[in-house]
Motif scaffolding. Structure first.
Motif, short mmCIF file in Angstrom:
data_model
loop_
_atom_site.label_atom_id
_atom_site.label_comp_id
_atom_site.label_asym_id
_atom_site.label_seq_id
_atom_site.Cartn_x
_atom_site.Cartn_y
_atom_site.Cartn_z
N ASP A 72 0.81 -1.22 0.00
CA ASP A 72 0.00 0.00 0.00
C ASP A 72 0.84 1.27 0.00
OD1 ASP A 72 -2.28 -1.48 -0.08
OD2 ASP A 72 -2.77 -1.27 2.05
N LEU A 73 2.15 1.12 0.30
CA LEU A 73 3.02 2.31 0.32
C LEU A 73 3.17 2.87 -1.09
CD1 LEU A 73 5.96 1.25 2.69
CD2 LEU A 73 4.26 3.04 3.12
N ARG A 74 3.09 4.18 -1.19
CA ARG A 74 3.38 4.85 -2.46
C ARG A 74 4.89 5.04 -2.59
NH1 ARG A 74 -0.35 9.96 -1.47
NH2 ARG A 74 0.76 9.67 0.52
N GLU A 101 8.57 -9.56 -2.71
CA GLU A 101 8.86 -9.07 -4.06
C GLU A 101 8.35 -7.64 -4.27
OE1 GLU A 101 7.31 -12.02 -6.76
OE2 GLU A 101 9.07 -13.32 -6.48
N VAL A 102 8.49 -6.85 -3.23
CA VAL A 102 8.07 -5.45 -3.31
C VAL A 102 8.93 -4.71 -4.32
CG1 VAL A 102 7.69 -3.33 -1.98
CG2 VAL A 102 7.33 -5.56 -0.89
N TYR A 103 10.16 -5.18 -4.50
CA TYR A 103 11.08 -4.51 -5.42
C TYR A 103 10.55 -4.47 -6.85
CZ TYR A 103 12.53 -9.35 -6.43
OH TYR A 103 12.55 -10.68 -6.77
N LYS A 104 9.63 -5.38 -7.17
CA LYS A 104 9.09 -5.43 -8.54
C LYS A 104 8.05 -4.33 -8.79
CE LYS A 104 9.82 -10.39 -9.31
NZ LYS A 104 9.16 -11.69 -9.60
N LYS A 105 7.53 -3.72 -7.71
CA LYS A 105 6.46 -2.74 -7.89
C LYS A 105 6.92 -1.29 -7.76
CE LYS A 105 3.50 -1.67 -4.64
NZ LYS A 105 4.01 -0.40 -4.10
N ILE A 106 8.15 -1.05 -7.32
CA ILE A 106 8.59 0.33 -7.18
C ILE A 106 9.38 0.76 -8.42
CG2 ILE A 106 8.70 0.08 -4.67
CD1 ILE A 106 11.75 0.30 -4.93
#
Length: 629
Positions: A72-74, A101-106
Motif C-alpha cells: 500500500d506504500l506509495r 517481491e516489493v522490489y518489482k512494484k517500485i
C-alpha cells in the motif's frame, strides 16, 4: 542459550497481540524476527503443541498485514518509512522487501533515491541476490560513486571470514569498474589502512601491478602518518660474537640493551664440520628436539589483537613473536657467517662440505649431486645459482624416496617445479596431527588460559587445568559453581574421572599429553619417540583421533617455505625464489644481501629437515638407504 530471552520476548509479543492494523512498520517487523525463530525450529520447551499452532497462526496474520502495509506504500513514502526504521529492523526490512517481491512494484528512480538518501543500506541489499539482479544497472551506477564501495569489494573478495561472504555484486560491475573503485579509494584523503593492506595483498580481484604498487605506496604513507614512537612497538634484537668465549651463548645487558653473545671458542671446540653445522638446531634453535622448524608462525604465539584483527584470505598470518624469531634467526646466521669469515672460511664452503659429507659419504645416497655458489659472488648471483640447485636437490631426494635411486636422466626430462607439499619422507607415519573435535576440546580445557576451567578460585592468575594437575592433586571442590557443569561435560566426554574422594583425574593422560604437544607445535614427529609412546599414538590413531602424514615437511613448514620463496599461497610473502629468477628483484645491494641471508636460512632449514629424515630412517631401519622397509 541466548535464544531463550529472545523467545521469551517473542512470547510477550504473541500473547499481547491486539490490532495488527494499528501497528507501525517497526512493530510489524518484530514478527518477522519471530517467524525466523520458528523457521529454524526454535521454541520454548514449555510451549505446548497447541500454543505453537496458535503462535504460527498469529505470525501468518502478521505477515498478511505486513505484506499489505508494504504494497500500500506509495513510492514517495518509502524514504520516509526507511528513515523511521529502528537499527535492528533495517536488515529485516530488506528481507521482507525481497520476500514479498516489493522490489518489482517500485520505480527504478525510487530505488535510486533510496540509495542516495540511505547509502549505508547497500550493505543490507547486497546479500539479497534477487534485488541485486533486479536493480543491476542502478546498483552499478551507485557503487561507482559510493565512497565505501572499495571496502565492500575488499571485504567480499579479499578479507578472511569464518563464513563465506554473502554479498552479490551487480553483473554489470566489471573488472575495470572494480579497479577504478579501488584506485579512487587509494587516492582518497583518509583510506583505512586495513583495507589498503587488503588491496596490497589481494589475489581474487586480480588487480594489475600499477594498482598493487599504488596500494604499497599508500600503505607506507598511511603507516608513516599513523605510527609514532608513542603508539607503536619496536622489535629489536642485538647479537655479538666473542672469539674468546667458551660458552655457546650468554646474555648481556637488559631491556633494549640486551645482547646475545655467541662464543667463538665454543665453535672452535666442535670437532668436525657436520657437528659444527648442528649448531643451527640445539644452539640457534632453528628446529626443536623433534626436528620440527621452530621459526614457523604458530597460532598459539599470536596475541588476542593479532588473532581478531582484519586478515586477508591470501596472507601468511604472523605477529610480533614471529617477527622476533625471524630477526633473531637472521642475527644468528650473520654471527655464524662472521665466525667462519674470521677463520678464513665461508658458509657456502661449509654447507657444500656438509651436503657431500652427510648425504654422499655418511648416508651413502648414490648419485646425489649438488654445488654451492662461490662465496665471492654478489648476493644476487648467489641466489640465482642457489635457487635451482636447491630445487634440484629436492627433486633428487623425491626421486630417491619414490624409486629407491636417483635417475638424473629421468629428472632432466621433467622441467616442472617441485612443490614442497609433494616431497615424500623415507618414513611412513612421519608426522601425527589432528583435526578431531575431541582433541581440540582437550586442548581448550587443559591448556588454554582462557578456558572456562582455567580460572580457579584461590589461584594466583589464570592457571590452566594442566598446570593444576602438575602442581598436585585436584579436587572437584576446587572449582567454582559455574564450572561444575563443564567438569561434568568433561567426565561425560571421557576426558576426566572423579573418584570416591572427589579427586579429579585425567581419564587418559596420554591423550592429554598428545593434545598438548599438538597444541604447542601443530604436529608430532612420530619416530622421535620411543616405542611405548608410539604404541599409544597408534591406539589413538586407531580410535580415529589422530591422522598421519608421510611427507618430508609438515603443512606448517610448507606454508613457511611458500611464504619466503614464492607467492603460490601468500601474497604478502617475500617471493625470494621467483623475483630473482625472473629479474624482478630490488636493485638495492643492501636489500639483496638481506634477501640472500633469508634464502640461505631457508636452505639451511631444508638441509636440517633432510638430515632429520635420513637420520631417523637409518636409526630405525639400519644403515641401508637403498629402499624403504
Amino acid at each position: 542459550m541466548m535464544k531463550v530471552p529472545m523467545l521469551e520476548k517473542a512470547e510477550r509479543y504473541l500473547e499481547g497481540i491486539s490490532d495488527f492494523g494499528s501497528m507501525n512498520l517497526n512493530s510489524l517487523l518484530e514478527y518477522h524476527h519471530i517467524h525466523q525463530y520458528f523457521e529454524n525450529g526454535l521454541f520454548l520447551e514449555r510451549w505446548t503443541e497447541v500454543q505453537k499452532s496458535s503462535y504460527r497462526k498469529i505470525i501468518k496474520t502478521a505477515f498478511i498485514t505486513l505484506r499489505k502495509y508494504l504494497y500500500d506504500l506509495r513510492d514517495k513514502d518509502f524514504i520516509g518509512v526507511i528513515d523511521e526504521l529502528e537499527f535492528d529492523n533495517r536488515s529485516n526490512f530488506w528481507e521482507v522487501f525481497r520476500y514479498f517481491e516489493v522490489y518489482k512494484k517500485i520505480e527504478r528512480k525510487t530505488f535510486e533515491k533510496i540509495l542516495d538518501a540511505h547509502p549505508h543500506h547497500v550493505r543490507y541489499i547486497l546479500p539479497l541476490k534477487q534485488i541485486v539482479a533486479h536493480f543491476n544497472t542502478e546498483l552499478r551506477a551507485f557503487l561507482l560513486t559510493y565512497e565505501e564501495s572499495a571496502e565492500l569489494l575488499l571485504t567480499h573478495y579479499e578479507q578472511k571470514h569464518d563464513e563465506p561472504s554473502e554479498y552479490y555484486f551487480p553483473t554489470d560491475l566489471n573488472d575495470t569498474d572494480k579497479q577504478d573503485i579501488i584506485a579512487a579509494y587509494l587516492d582518497s584523503p583518509s583510506p583505512n589502512l586495513n583495507y589498503v593492506d587488503l588491496a596490497l595483498h589481494s589475489k581474487h580481484l586480480k588487480l594489475p601491478p600499477r594498482l598493487l604498487l599504488k596500494a604499497k605506496q599508500t600503505s607506507e604513507r598511511v603507516k608513516d602518518e599513523l605510527l609514532t614512537e608513542e603508539n607503536s612497538i619496536k622489535i629489536s634484537g642485538r647479537a655479538a660474537l666473542n672469539m674468546d668465549q667458551s660458552e655457546a651463548v650468554i646474555f648481556e645487558g637488559e631491556g633494549e640493551e640486551l645482547t646475545t653473545v655467541y662464543g667463538g671458542a665454543f665453535f672452535d671446540s666442535i670437532e668436525n664440520d657436520l657437528k659444527l653445522f648442528s649448531v643451527f638446531s640445539p644452539v640457534f634453535l632453528y628446529t626443536n628436539q623433534e626436528g620440527l622448524i621452530n621459526l614457523v608462525s604458530k597460532h598459539t604465539e599470536l596475541n588476542i589483537l593479532e588473532k581478531i584483527g582484519m586478515q586477508s584470505k591470501n596472507e601468511y598470518l604472523y605477529g610480533m613473536y614471529f617477527a622476533k624469531k625471524d630477526m633473531d634467526a637472521l642475527n644468528q646466521l650473520m654471527i655464524f657467517d662472521l665466525y667462519l669469515h674470521k677463520k678464513g672460511r665461508s658458509i657456502e664452503n661449509l654447507l657444500h662440505l656438509v651436503i657431500h659429507g652427510l648425504f654422499n659419504s655418511y648416508f651413502k645416497i648414490p648419485g646425489l649431486t649438488f654445488s654451492m655458489p662461490d662465496a665471492g659472488l654478489k648476493p644476487v648471483d648467489k641466489i640465482r645459482l642457489l635457487a635451482p640447485e636447491m630445487e634440484y636437490l629436492l627433486k633428487q631426494y623425491k626421486n630417491f624416496v619414490s624409486n629407491g635411486e636417483i635417475s638424473h636422466e629421468l629428472l632432466q626430462m621433467d622441467s616442472s617445479q617441485v612443490y614442497f607439499s609433494d616431497i615424500p619422507s623415507l618414513l611412513e607415519r612421519k608426522y601425527i596431527y589432528s583435526d578431531h573435535g575431541s582433541i581440540r576440546t582437550i586442548q581448550y580445557h587443559f591448556f588454554d588460559q582462557d578456558s572456562v576451567l582455567a580460572d580457579r578460585k584461590d589461584s594466583n592468575g589464570r592457571r590452566t587445568l594442566m598446570k593444576a594437575f602438575e602442581a598436585g592433586k585436584v579436587y572437584r571442590s576446587d572449582f567454582e559453581d559455574y564450572q561444575q557443569q563443564f567438569i561434568d561435560q568433561a567426565v561425560e566426554a571421557g576426558d576426566l574421572l572423579i573418584n570416591d574422594d572427589g579427586e579429579v583425574l585425567m581419564a587418559d593422560p596420554i591423550r592429554v599429553i598428545v593434545a598438548g604437544k599438538l597444541r604447542e607445535n601443530g604436529f608430532i614427529s612420530y619416530w622421535h619417540y620411543h616405542k611405548p609412546f608410539r604404541d599409544e599414538i597408534d591406539r589413538l590413531i586407531a580410535e580415529g583421533l589422530l591422522r598421519t602424514s608421510d611427507k618430508l615437511l609438515t603443512s606448517e613448514e610448507v606454508n613457511y617455505f611458500n611464504f619466503y620463496l614464492n607467492k603460490r599461497e601468500y601474497t604478502n610473502g617475500k617471493d625470494l625464489r621467483n623475483k630473482y629468477l625472473h629479474g624482478s628483484n630490488i636493485r638495492d645491494e643492501h636489500q639483496q644481501r638481506a634477501d640472500y641471508h633469508y634464502f640461505l636460512r631457508t636452505f639451511i632449514l631444508i638441509l636440517l629437515k633432510l638430515r632429520d629424515d635420513v637420520t631417523l630412517y637409518k636409526h630405525h631401519y639400519g644403515s641401508s638407504l637403498n629402499r624403504k622397509s
